[in-house]
Design an enzyme around this catalytic site. Structure first.
Site, mmCIF file in Angstrom:
data_model
loop_
_atom_site.group_PDB
_atom_site.id
_atom_site.type_symbol
_atom_site.label_atom_id
_atom_site.label_comp_id
_atom_site.label_asym_id
_atom_site.label_seq_id
_atom_site.Cartn_x
_atom_site.Cartn_y
_atom_site.Cartn_z
ATOM 1 N N GLY A 51 40.472 34.858 46.273
ATOM 2 C CA GLY A 51 39.424 35.759 45.818
ATOM 3 C C GLY A 51 39.671 36.173 44.383
ATOM 4 O O GLY A 51 40.803 36.106 43.895
ATOM 5 N N CYS A 111 48.345 38.812 44.202
ATOM 6 C CA CYS A 111 47.144 38.970 43.378
ATOM 7 C C CYS A 111 47.306 38.134 42.114
ATOM 8 O O CYS A 111 48.385 38.115 41.525
ATOM 9 C CB CYS A 111 46.987 40.448 43.016
ATOM 10 S SG CYS A 111 45.564 40.796 41.972
ATOM 11 N N GLU A 154 39.652 42.644 47.165
ATOM 12 C CA GLU A 154 38.750 42.407 46.029
ATOM 13 C C GLU A 154 37.893 43.638 45.727
ATOM 14 O O GLU A 154 37.640 43.957 44.569
ATOM 15 C CB GLU A 154 37.859 41.186 46.277
ATOM 16 C CG GLU A 154 38.590 39.870 46.484
ATOM 17 C CD GLU A 154 39.619 39.565 45.408
ATOM 18 O OE1 GLU A 154 39.451 39.995 44.250
ATOM 19 O OE2 GLU A 154 40.626 38.902 45.729
HETATM 20 ZN ZN ZN Z 1 43.744 40.866 43.209
#
Ligand code: ZN
Length: 197
Positions: A51, A111, A154
């Site tokens: 994402g 991330c 997200e």
């Molecule tokens: Zn992230």
């Protein structure tokens, strides 16, 4: 504009203020939004992420790209996984979490904006998700599994939150060095690049 050169994919990293801003809602979809959506899909695929939120590419607007593999489907899939995983990758605008399940799950999270940092994060196991696709189609469904987690991660980005904000200090202490390096690097350079094969 970040994307003058097609081969130059960048993701902004922790320390860049764009990741801490509350992103603006998207109004009427313009050709620029469509161009950004295409770029976000290219970037999330190039970085092999599941994402990507628009602030991660420097645009403080409420747009998210999802790129989860079909193999991430839960053994007992939620309605959302069955409906959305075959459509990947796709971009949504103005996504919302309407409600969350009372039961939670702990799972390692990473991330693209904090490369090399992986820590367990506790989150609700399922969310009721609402969003519009870039073509105006309404999505409304319950999402669990990796998809449910990815949606929460997200959407946090759109509110200026990072997953490490949700981690216990004791857990975070284990990746303190990586975090400090990341913060310093992000404040100075604001993004990292990768080479695309
Ligand atoms: Zn992230």
């Amino acid at each position: 504009m970040l994307f003058r050169n097609k081969k130059r994919y960048v993701v902004h990293t922790m320390g860049d203020p764009v990741l801490r801003a509350v992103a603006q809602p998207v109004g009427a979809v313009t050709p620029e939004h469509r161009q950004l959506a295409e770029k976000m899909i290219e970037v999330v695929q190039a970085f092999e992420g599941v994402g990507l939120a628009a602030p991660q590419v420097g645009e403080s607007i409420r747009m998210v790209a999802f790129n989860l593999p079909l193999e991430s489907m839960s053994d007992v899939p939620s309605v959302g996984e069955e409906k959305l995983l075959p459509k990947m990758p796709f971009v949504v605008i103005n996504p919302e979490i309407i409600s969350v399940s009372p039961d939670t799950e702990m799972r390692d999270e990473g991330c693209l904006s904090l490369p090399d940092v992986w820590v367990p994060v506790e989150r609700p196991a399922r969310v009721f998700f609402r969003a519009a696709t870039i073509d105006g189609e309404l999505i409304e469904c319950e999402c669990g599994g990796l998809l449910g987690r990815c949606i929460q991660h997200e959407l946090d980005h759109l509110d200026g939150k990072l997953f490490v904000d949700r981690v216990e200090p004791a857990e975070l202490a284990k990746v303190e060095r990586e975090m400090r390096q990341m913060q310093r690097y992000g404040e100075k350079h604001h993004f990292h690049r990768i080479k695309v094969k």
